[in-house]
Design a protein around this motif. Structure first.
Motif, PDB file in Angstrom:
ATOM      1  N   ASP A 101      13.224  23.759 -57.984  1.00 32.25           N
ATOM      2  CA  ASP A 101      13.630  22.629 -58.577  1.00 32.25           C
ATOM      3  C   ASP A 101      12.588  22.075 -59.426  1.00 32.25           C
ATOM      4  O   ASP A 101      11.411  22.328 -59.689  1.00 32.25           O
ATOM      5  CB  ASP A 101      14.306  21.594 -57.843  1.00 32.25           C
ATOM      6  N   TYR A 102      13.135  20.928 -60.456  1.00 32.87           N
ATOM      7  CA  TYR A 102      12.211  20.437 -61.294  1.00 32.87           C
ATOM      8  C   TYR A 102      12.498  18.737 -61.061  1.00 32.87           C
ATOM      9  O   TYR A 102      13.904  18.361 -61.671  1.00 32.87           O
ATOM     10  CB  TYR A 102      12.510  20.780 -62.889  1.00 32.87           C
ATOM     11  N   LEU A 103      11.668  17.989 -60.666  1.00 32.55           N
ATOM     12  CA  LEU A 103      12.214  16.778 -60.604  1.00 32.55           C
ATOM     13  C   LEU A 103      11.092  15.702 -61.410  1.00 32.55           C
ATOM     14  O   LEU A 103      10.164  16.004 -61.866  1.00 32.55           O
ATOM     15  CB  LEU A 103      11.911  16.257 -59.047  1.00 32.55           C
ATOM     16  N   LEU A 104      11.699  14.801 -61.923  1.00 31.53           N
ATOM     17  CA  LEU A 104      10.853  13.585 -62.617  1.00 31.53           C
ATOM     18  C   LEU A 104      10.354  12.416 -62.005  1.00 31.53           C
ATOM     19  O   LEU A 104      11.148  11.847 -61.402  1.00 31.53           O
ATOM     20  CB  LEU A 104      11.876  13.350 -63.705  1.00 31.53           C
ATOM     21  N   LYS A 105       9.161  12.399 -62.391  1.00 32.03           N
ATOM     22  CA  LYS A 105       8.769  10.869 -61.932  1.00 32.03           C
ATOM     23  C   LYS A 105       8.973   9.787 -62.625  1.00 32.03           C
ATOM     24  O   LYS A 105       9.473   9.716 -63.674  1.00 32.03           O
ATOM     25  CB  LYS A 105       6.933  10.747 -62.172  1.00 32.03           C
ATOM     26  N   PRO A 106       8.948   8.633 -62.023  1.00 31.46           N
ATOM     27  CA  PRO A 106       9.106   8.459 -60.419  1.00 31.46           C
ATOM     28  C   PRO A 106      10.284   8.885 -59.714  1.00 31.46           C
ATOM     29  O   PRO A 106      11.232   8.655 -60.161  1.00 31.46           O
ATOM     30  CB  PRO A 106       8.869   7.020 -60.305  1.00 31.46           C
ATOM     31  N   VAL A 107      10.100   9.720 -58.697  1.00 33.09           N
ATOM     32  CA  VAL A 107      11.211  10.456 -58.147  1.00 33.09           C
ATOM     33  C   VAL A 107      11.591   9.384 -56.787  1.00 33.09           C
ATOM     34  O   VAL A 107      10.842   8.873 -56.081  1.00 33.09           O
ATOM     35  CB  VAL A 107      10.722  11.843 -57.477  1.00 33.09           C
ATOM     36  N   LYS A 108      12.833   9.571 -56.451  1.00 29.09           N
ATOM     37  CA  LYS A 108      13.166   8.657 -55.333  1.00 29.09           C
ATOM     38  C   LYS A 108      13.333   9.415 -54.218  1.00 29.09           C
ATOM     39  O   LYS A 108      13.185  10.415 -54.057  1.00 29.09           O
ATOM     40  CB  LYS A 108      14.854   8.408 -55.456  1.00 29.09           C
ATOM     41  N   THR A 109      12.769   8.763 -52.923  1.00 29.35           N
ATOM     42  CA  THR A 109      12.462   9.222 -51.752  1.00 29.35           C
ATOM     43  C   THR A 109      13.621  10.322 -51.356  1.00 29.35           C
ATOM     44  O   THR A 109      13.426  11.427 -50.999  1.00 29.35           O
ATOM     45  CB  THR A 109      12.232   8.337 -50.838  1.00 29.35           C
TER      46      THR A 109
END
Length: 541
Positions: A101-109
């Motif tokens: 997967d690819y997550l963007l900062k700021p990422v939610k917990t």
């Protein structure tokens, strides 16, 4: 429970994710931290990491480069990219590197936990498939003949098995349908080239396969068969009477073995010699009857082809000279010493001496046989390790150079255990010295190259050892990771440059191998609790 590694050159991001997220709620038992791609590789070499969460843009080694290395060395480890850069080309590259997967900062917990939980479930499904009963059963059946032969070979060589463990192993190999309380042994020797097979089929394995099939056809209705090829290229068959077979007929086994010999001659155009034993208790009599059969081939049959013989019970009568079977049973004494299995060697010594001392007489030749076997094993191990036996054993070596240095079994026992202790201590000291020397070489290289972009691989290449070994030995001997020492050396160098040079902070960062000043400032503050500039200001005269 699973293990997670978080990688980012921004220390506060790593520390926050590692320390504030409830990872245990989704099945993550251990969370490791790394502040660079190189440090991440070091952690991967040391620990069994299941999932890696990594930033894309990091100094030295990018997240994409890290993932490529993970895919090469740890294909089962899953990767998740975490970055503040939302450009499409990064996401596209991430997919090419098979990230989960690819997550963007700021990422939610909540989003982070959901993603890691999904990846963890995928990993569990993959391992469940690997260890599924169906897949293991298929693999077991595919390799069943080889596994059966290996187990029989161990029994023939005298390997001691716990009876319950052996029964369970035989049951898994589908050898447990019959009670196997007694057995007969049939030895088949290929005496010449079997002309009925041609081309690639002339290979010895085809000849053995054909004879084994014939034996199964002839004996299978009355006996359960178990066969293997021994180190002499003989086919060894163990046979036990099936429970539903009609009453015992000792002559039937010999008559049928004779039919097998004739069938090989007629249908395979070749000659085989066969020896059939009487009945023995399973498994304790297997190695004894097998060894007597091999001896009988040598003494009674020799090179004469197409012979048939019954192994007479009289062969087992005691003679003036008794063999010391436990002295040579597998694993061999040399192999136990080579693997540094010291407790197993001591146990072997105890069995050897208990077996000899329980006999009525002890001959000088038995003393010599035991002594020479042990002494030659010691010499082999010492020389293989580049050592002189004289340096290891000291005064005991001087005694070894006399014609027959030991005259009683009591003295031989004392000598064996004493010299084993000396050999063990010498090898332990050498190992410790080698490790100490390795640590010194590693630290010297790091000290002299503090301004380089150091990595575990670079250090391992310098000392010409595998990075996994280097990392584990360094941790074992020093209690810290190599990356910790590299960081400490760099920070000490930074202190010196800040106090004694006029170089700008960004120049010092570049000199120490940091591609971004921000990474250097963050690392310095994490170490000393202040920024480089604050440190410099505090040391101005």
């Amino acid at each position: 429970m699973a293990q997670l590694l978080i990688v980012d050159d921004e220390a506060h991001v790593v520390d926050r994710l590692a320390g504030t997220v409830d990872w245990k709620s989704i099945g993550i038992d251990q969370v490791y931290k790394a502040y660079s791609g190189y440090e991440a590789l070091e952690q991967l070499h040391q620990f069994s990491i299941d999932i890696v969460i990594t930033d894309i843009r990091m100094p030295g080694m990018s997240g994409l480069q890290l993932i490529a290395e993970i895919n090469r060395q740890w294909p089962k480890t899953k990767s998740i990219l975490l970055s503040g850069y939302s450009e499409f080309n990064y996401a596209k590259q991430a997919m090419q590197f098979q990230t989960e997967d690819y997550l963007l900062k700021p990422v939610k917990t909540a989003d982070l936990l959901a993603t890691v939980s999904r990846v963890l479930r995928k990993l569990e499904r993959e391992w469940e498939e690997v260890i599924s009963v169906q897949r293991i059963s298929y693999t077991l059946k595919e390799h069943m003949p080889l596994l059966r032969a290996n187990l029989l070979h161990e029994l023939l060589q005298g390997k001691l098995w716990n009876r319950t463990v052996l029964r369970e192993k035989m049951a898994r190999l589908e050898l447990g349908k019959e009670p196997w309380q007694s057995f007969s042994l049939m030895t088949v020797r290929m005496d010449d080239h079997l002309e009925g097979l041609s081309g690639a089929e002339e290979d010895l394995s085809w000849k053995e396969f054909a004879v084994a099939n014939m034996a199964e056809e002839l004996f299978g209705g009355r006996y359960a068969l178990w066969h293997a090829k021994d180190s002499h290229d003989y086919l060894i068959f163990l046979l036990t009477l099936k429970q539903d077979a009609e009453g015992e007929d000792p002559g039937w086994l010999e008559r049928t073995a004779s039919v097998l010999q004739s069938a090989a001659h007629v249908y395979l155009k070749g000659k085989v010699s066969i020896m059939v034993s009487g009945t023995g208790a399973f498994p304790e009599d297997v190695p004894g009857i097998y060894n007597r059969s091999i001896t009988a081939y040598r003494n009674r049959i020799g090179d004469e082809p197409e012979q048939f013989m019954r192994l007479e019970d009289e062969e087992s009568e005691t003679t003036a000279v008794q063999t010391l079977a436990c002295l040579y049973e597998p694993p061999a004494l040399i192999h136990l010493l080579e693997a540094a299995r010291w407790e197993a060697v001591e146990e072997r010594y105890k069995r050897i001496f208990e077996g000899v001392e329980s006999g009525e007489t002890t001959s000088e030749e038995q003393l010599l046989e035991i002594y020479l076997t042990i002494a030659s094993a010691y010499a082999f191990i010492a020389h293989k390790n580049g050592r002189l036996l004289a340096d290891t054993l000291g005064a005991d070596y001087s005694r070894m150079t006399s014609a027959l240095p030991i005259r009683t079994m009591h003295h031989l026992r004392e000598w064996a255990f004493r010299t084993l202790k000396l050999l063990r201590e010498d090898m332990a000291k050498e190992t410790k010295d080698n490790r100490h020397s390795l640590i010194e070489r590693i630290r010297r290289f790091i000290d002299e190259n503090a301004t380089r972009d150091l990595s575990l691989q670079l250090v391992a290449d310098q000392v010409k050892l595998h990075p996994v070994y280097v990392s584990k030995v360094y941790k074992l001997e020093t209690g810290e990771n190599i990356s910790d020492y590299i960081q400490r050396v760099k920070m000490e160098e930074a202190q010196s440059l800040l106090k004694h040079s006029d170089e700008k902070v960004y120049e010092i960062a570049a000199r120490l191998g940091y591609q971004r000043p921000h990474s250097f400032i963050s690392a310095f503050k994490k170490t000393f609790g202040m920024t480089p500039q604050e440190y410099r200001d505090g040391h101005l005269s």
